[in-house]
Enzyme design. Structure first.
Site, PDB file in Angstrom:
ATOM      1  N   LYS A 197       0.879  -1.185   0.000  1.00 42.76           N
ATOM      2  CA  LYS A 197       0.000   0.000   0.000  1.00 42.76           C
ATOM      3  C   LYS A 197       0.912   1.230   0.000  1.00 42.76           C
ATOM      4  O   LYS A 197       1.436   1.615   1.032  1.00 42.76           O
ATOM      5  CB  LYS A 197      -0.896  -0.021   1.245  1.00 42.76           C
ATOM      6  CG  LYS A 197      -2.225   0.705   1.094  1.00 42.76           C
ATOM      7  CD  LYS A 197      -2.149   2.175   0.754  1.00 42.76           C
ATOM      8  CE  LYS A 197      -1.848   3.043   1.956  1.00 42.76           C
ATOM      9  NZ  LYS A 197      -1.613   4.460   1.558  1.00 42.76           N
ATOM     10  N   GLU A 272       9.901   1.599  10.669  1.00 41.17           N
ATOM     11  CA  GLU A 272      10.917   2.642  10.469  1.00 41.17           C
ATOM     12  C   GLU A 272      10.182   3.976  10.553  1.00 41.17           C
ATOM     13  O   GLU A 272       9.413   4.322   9.647  1.00 41.17           O
ATOM     14  CB  GLU A 272      11.617   2.475   9.126  1.00 41.17           C
ATOM     15  CG  GLU A 272      12.525   1.247   9.109  1.00 41.17           C
ATOM     16  CD  GLU A 272      13.235   1.019   7.786  1.00 41.17           C
ATOM     17  OE1 GLU A 272      13.786  -0.072   7.610  1.00 41.17           O
ATOM     18  OE2 GLU A 272      13.217   1.936   6.931  1.00 41.17           O
ATOM     19  N   CYS A 306      14.118  10.838   6.766  1.00 35.25           N
ATOM     20  CA  CYS A 306      14.035  10.387   8.165  1.00 35.25           C
ATOM     21  C   CYS A 306      15.373  10.524   8.879  1.00 35.25           C
ATOM     22  O   CYS A 306      15.414  10.784  10.075  1.00 35.25           O
ATOM     23  CB  CYS A 306      13.556   8.948   8.204  1.00 35.25           C
ATOM     24  SG  CYS A 306      14.604   7.832   7.285  1.00 35.25           S
ATOM     25  N   GLU A 406       9.645  16.514  15.070  1.00 33.40           N
ATOM     26  CA  GLU A 406      10.104  16.273  13.702  1.00 33.40           C
ATOM     27  C   GLU A 406       9.366  17.229  12.761  1.00 33.40           C
ATOM     28  O   GLU A 406       8.143  17.179  12.658  1.00 33.40           O
ATOM     29  CB  GLU A 406       9.822  14.820  13.283  1.00 33.40           C
ATOM     30  CG  GLU A 406      10.412  14.485  11.932  1.00 33.40           C
ATOM     31  CD  GLU A 406      10.032  13.102  11.417  1.00 33.40           C
ATOM     32  OE1 GLU A 406       8.851  12.724  11.502  1.00 33.40           O
ATOM     33  OE2 GLU A 406      10.932  12.394  10.922  1.00 33.40           O
TER      34      GLU A 406
HETATM   35  P1  NAD Z   1       2.490   8.512   7.418  1.00 32.83           P
HETATM   36  O1  NAD Z   1       2.667   7.715   8.655  1.00 32.83           O
HETATM   37  O2  NAD Z   1       1.487   9.594   7.411  1.00 32.83           O
HETATM   38  O3  NAD Z   1       2.082   7.570   6.196  1.00 32.83           O
HETATM   39  C1  NAD Z   1       2.883   6.472   5.813  1.00 32.83           C
HETATM   40  C2  NAD Z   1       1.990   5.424   5.181  1.00 32.83           C
HETATM   41  O4  NAD Z   1       1.089   4.925   6.168  1.00 32.83           O
HETATM   42  C3  NAD Z   1       1.128   5.937   4.034  1.00 32.83           C
HETATM   43  O5  NAD Z   1       1.098   4.959   3.016  1.00 32.83           O
HETATM   44  C4  NAD Z   1      -0.229   6.085   4.688  1.00 32.83           C
HETATM   45  O6  NAD Z   1      -1.306   5.969   3.778  1.00 32.83           O
HETATM   46  C5  NAD Z   1      -0.230   4.917   5.653  1.00 32.83           C
HETATM   47  N1  NAD Z   1      -1.159   5.034   6.788  1.00 32.83           N
HETATM   48  C6  NAD Z   1      -1.612   6.157   7.391  1.00 32.83           C
HETATM   49  N2  NAD Z   1      -2.464   5.838   8.387  1.00 32.83           N
HETATM   50  C7  NAD Z   1      -2.550   4.478   8.418  1.00 32.83           C
HETATM   51  C8  NAD Z   1      -3.253   3.548   9.230  1.00 32.83           C
HETATM   52  N3  NAD Z   1      -4.058   3.949  10.213  1.00 32.83           N
HETATM   53  N4  NAD Z   1      -3.097   2.227   8.997  1.00 32.83           N
HETATM   54  C9  NAD Z   1      -2.259   1.800   8.021  1.00 32.83           C
HETATM   55  N5  NAD Z   1      -1.583   2.637   7.206  1.00 32.83           N
HETATM   56  C10 NAD Z   1      -1.711   3.961   7.408  1.00 32.83           C
HETATM   57  O7  NAD Z   1       3.930   9.042   7.036  1.00 32.83           O
HETATM   58  P2  NAD Z   1       4.304  10.041   5.856  1.00 32.83           P
HETATM   59  O8  NAD Z   1       3.839  11.414   6.245  1.00 32.83           O
HETATM   60  O9  NAD Z   1       3.856   9.448   4.562  1.00 32.83           O
HETATM   61  O10 NAD Z   1       5.907   9.976   5.866  1.00 32.83           O
HETATM   62  C11 NAD Z   1       6.724  10.788   6.641  1.00 32.83           C
HETATM   63  C12 NAD Z   1       7.192  10.049   7.881  1.00 32.83           C
HETATM   64  O11 NAD Z   1       7.883   8.874   7.521  1.00 32.83           O
HETATM   65  C13 NAD Z   1       8.172  10.859   8.725  1.00 32.83           C
HETATM   66  O12 NAD Z   1       7.848  10.739  10.081  1.00 32.83           O
HETATM   67  C14 NAD Z   1       9.505  10.186   8.444  1.00 32.83           C
HETATM   68  O13 NAD Z   1      10.477  10.334   9.446  1.00 32.83           O
HETATM   69  C15 NAD Z   1       9.090   8.775   8.274  1.00 32.83           C
HETATM   70  N6  NAD Z   1      10.122   8.016   7.554  1.00 32.83           N
HETATM   71  C16 NAD Z   1      10.906   7.152   8.253  1.00 32.83           C
HETATM   72  C17 NAD Z   1      11.915   6.453   7.616  1.00 32.83           C
HETATM   73  C18 NAD Z   1      12.825   5.526   8.381  1.00 32.83           C
HETATM   74  O14 NAD Z   1      13.524   4.748   7.767  1.00 32.83           O
HETATM   75  N7  NAD Z   1      12.842   5.568   9.715  1.00 32.83           N
HETATM   76  C19 NAD Z   1      12.117   6.628   6.241  1.00 32.83           C
HETATM   77  C20 NAD Z   1      11.304   7.526   5.553  1.00 32.83           C
HETATM   78  C21 NAD Z   1      10.299   8.203   6.222  1.00 32.83           C
END
Ligand code: NAD
Length: 512
Positions: A197, A272, A306, A406
């Site tokens: 997804k 992550e 991240c 963040e």
């Molecule tokens: P997000 O958590 O809003 O969304 C990530 C994914 O989760 C999307 O596909 C979203 O549709 C899905 N999602 C949202 N709510 C959900 C739920 N209730 N159940 C299942 N899936 C759900 O994150 P974002 O805004 O897309 O990305 C930014 C974040 O990602 C930042 O916090 C960043 O630090 C983190 N990130 C971490 C790493 C790492 O390796 N640690 C790498 C890249 C990004």
């Protein structure tokens, strides 16, 4: 004010012309689910916009719980066959996928840059890194099931590893292609089947990835992609009983939600999550290199990264000079259209994210920090999109929100420290623990700091340089589990112990 890359450079015009060629099919047919080896129709669709102008350029399928169910059924049906496929054969298929990614690298980079606003200069490498992820795990596939031998006096014990089953992969919008490969490649190498997804704000290249995988010979049902909203499609995936584990990259709060959603079906999770990573600069460091690395780690990838070094901790004796140089460099980061190869900073992903990032400009002022450079929208902007200036907050302390939360944009918070003990205290005084960067020429101090910073990954006298066999992941609110090398297989596989008696050891005789 940030420098601008030139609005109408010939390279930009050439890239826009090529992009149109690649975009045409999406403008016409949209971004679709891909289930059991074929495009699947969805009942609903949503608009996909580019952060360059926030104008919708195509529609994407909006997955329902039924769509997820179909994909999970397909992944479950394909599992037995994929698990039984010899590792050497899986290796060949994954290498063929890597070749196909390389062959399509230009298209992937242009689409990714357009869909996310990430500068093309970084996305070119991201597409190739995606191919490298497939190659690395391809070569590990033949031995993925290899375990450990632990003999006792009466038995020979050995472990074998088996793929856990169909897994769900949920990815964020910041570098969607590379991050998708980072999860999908080890899952497939392990023998798992996948339902992916992707993030709803940048779905285009994930839909290319699943097509490319099938064109390269991946059997139907082994990887299935369902687009849509996290709260609907993502949630349904985390709750589906046929899905055995969830590999998730995204925000910490979403990780908590996924843990709750997956609890009923006892999902194994790999997270992550977010970060507020310190780069600690001691006065004895190579300050020119430290400056390059600090600037690169926050202003590359639009700061939507991240592992970005979003806090710079500077020893007091060099604070004024070093922060002045940081401000000077930040102000010169070239802001522009992401498809212009000269651009270093592009537009942020979405107006909602822009609102979040810019809200911290007021937070910084009310916290009592200074704005050394940036702190506003770019004007004139290269296009109507979500452009902010590269920003440096100065004179901050660790009690401020700008030092704890963040922001996930091109925004750096500079904090002075007196000595090593205070540097360590500040470094650890956040809820996150993903990465840490230490700059010093005192090797004993570097080792002490590296051991004591609470983070999953520490780089000494270096920016983030990935080496695929090493563990990648975070502590505290930054994640659960590690990816990379063999660590990935600990997540995607079950370890089974098999014990064989070597003689007639005494078996208790009950009821005899
Ligand atoms: P997000 O958590 O809003 O969304 C990530 C994914 O989760 C999307 O596909 C979203 O549709 C899905 N999602 C949202 N709510 C959900 C739920 N209730 N159940 C299942 N899936 C759900 O994150 P974002 O805004 O897309 O990305 C930014 C974040 O990602 C930042 O916090 C960043 O630090 C983190 N990130 C971490 C790493 C790492 O390796 N640690 C790498 C890249 C990004």
């Amino acid at each position: 004010m940030n420098e601008m890359s030139s609005a109408g450079s010939p390279e930009l015009q050439a890239n826009l012309a090529k992009l149109e060629g690649y975009l045409a099919r999406f403008r016409e047919d949209g971004v679709g689910h891909f289930i059991n080896g074929a495009r699947a129709e969805a009942a609903k669709r949503f608009d996909v916009a580019s952060p360059i102008d926030n104008q919708p350029f195509c529609k994407a399928d909006e997955g329902s719980a039924d769509d997820i169910d179909q994909a999970a059924q397909a992944a479950a049906e394909a599992f037995a066959g994929w698990k039984a496929t010899p590792g050497a054969e899986r290796r060949e298929i994954l290498h063929a996928i890597a070749d196909a990614v390389v062959a399509n690298a230009e298209e992937i980079a242009l689409l990714e840059s357009f869909d996310t606003g990430q500068p093309l200069r970084f996305m070119q490498k991201a597409a190739l890194r995606g191919a490298e992820n497939f190659r690395f795990f391809a070569d590990k596939a033949p031995e993925a099931n290899n375990g450990l031998s632990t003999p006792s006096d009466s038995q020979i014990n050995f472990t074998v590893r088996q793929p856990i089953g169909p897994v769900g992969v949920i990815t964020p919008w910041n570098t969607p292609f590379m991050l998708s490969t980072w999860k999908v490649a080890p899952a497939l190498a392990a023998g798992c089947t996948v339902v992916h997804k992707p993030a709803e704000w940048s779905p285009v290249t994930a839909s290319r990835l699943v097509e490319i995988m099938h064109e390269a010979g991946l059997p139907a049902g082994v990887c299935n992609t369902v687009h849509g909203m996290g709260e609907v499609a993502g949630k349904a995936l985390t709750e589906h009983p046929l899905i055995k584990a969830i590999a998730f990259v995204g925000e910490s709060a979403t990780g908590s939600a996924i843990m709750r959603q997956g609890s009923e079906t006892l999902k194994r999770v790999h997270f992550e999550l977010g970060g507020k990573n310190p780069v600690v600069v001691f006065a004895d460091a190579d300050l020119e290199r430290a400056l390059d690395a600090a600037v690169f780690m926050i202003y590359s990838l639009n700061g939507e990264r991240c592992t970005s070094s979003s806090r710079v901790l500077i020893e007091r004796s060099i604070y004024d000079e070093f922060s002045a140089k940081l401000a000077e460099r930040a102000a010169k980061v070239r802001l522009g259209h992401p498809l212009d190869p000269a651009t270093e900073l592009g537009p942020l992903i979405h107006p909602r994210h822009l609102e979040k990032v810019t809200s911290y400009f007021e937070v910084a002022k009310s916290d009592g920090a200074s704005i050394k450079t940036g702190g506003k929208m770019a004007a004139p902007a290269p296009s109507p999109g979500n452009y902010v200036e590269a920003t440096l907050f100065g004179d901050a302390n660790q009690s401020m929100r700008i030092a704890n939360e963040e922001i996930f944009g091109p925004v750096l918070t500079a904090i002075p420290f007196e000595d090593e003990a205070e540097a360590l205290h500040i470094a650890n005084a956040v809820p996150y623990g993903l990465a840490g960067y230490v700059w010093t020429n005192d090797s004993a101090r570097a080792l002490r700091m590296a051991q004591n910073i609470d983070a999953g990954m520490i780089w000494v006298n270096s920016e983030n340089v990935r080496h695929l066999p090493t563990p990648f992941g975070g502590m505290k609110a930054s994640g659960i589990g590690r990816d990379g090398g063999d660590y990935s297989f600990d997540f995607y596989m079950e370890t089974k112990n098999i014990a064989l008696a070597t003689g007639a050891h005494k078996v208790p005789k009950l009821g005899a």
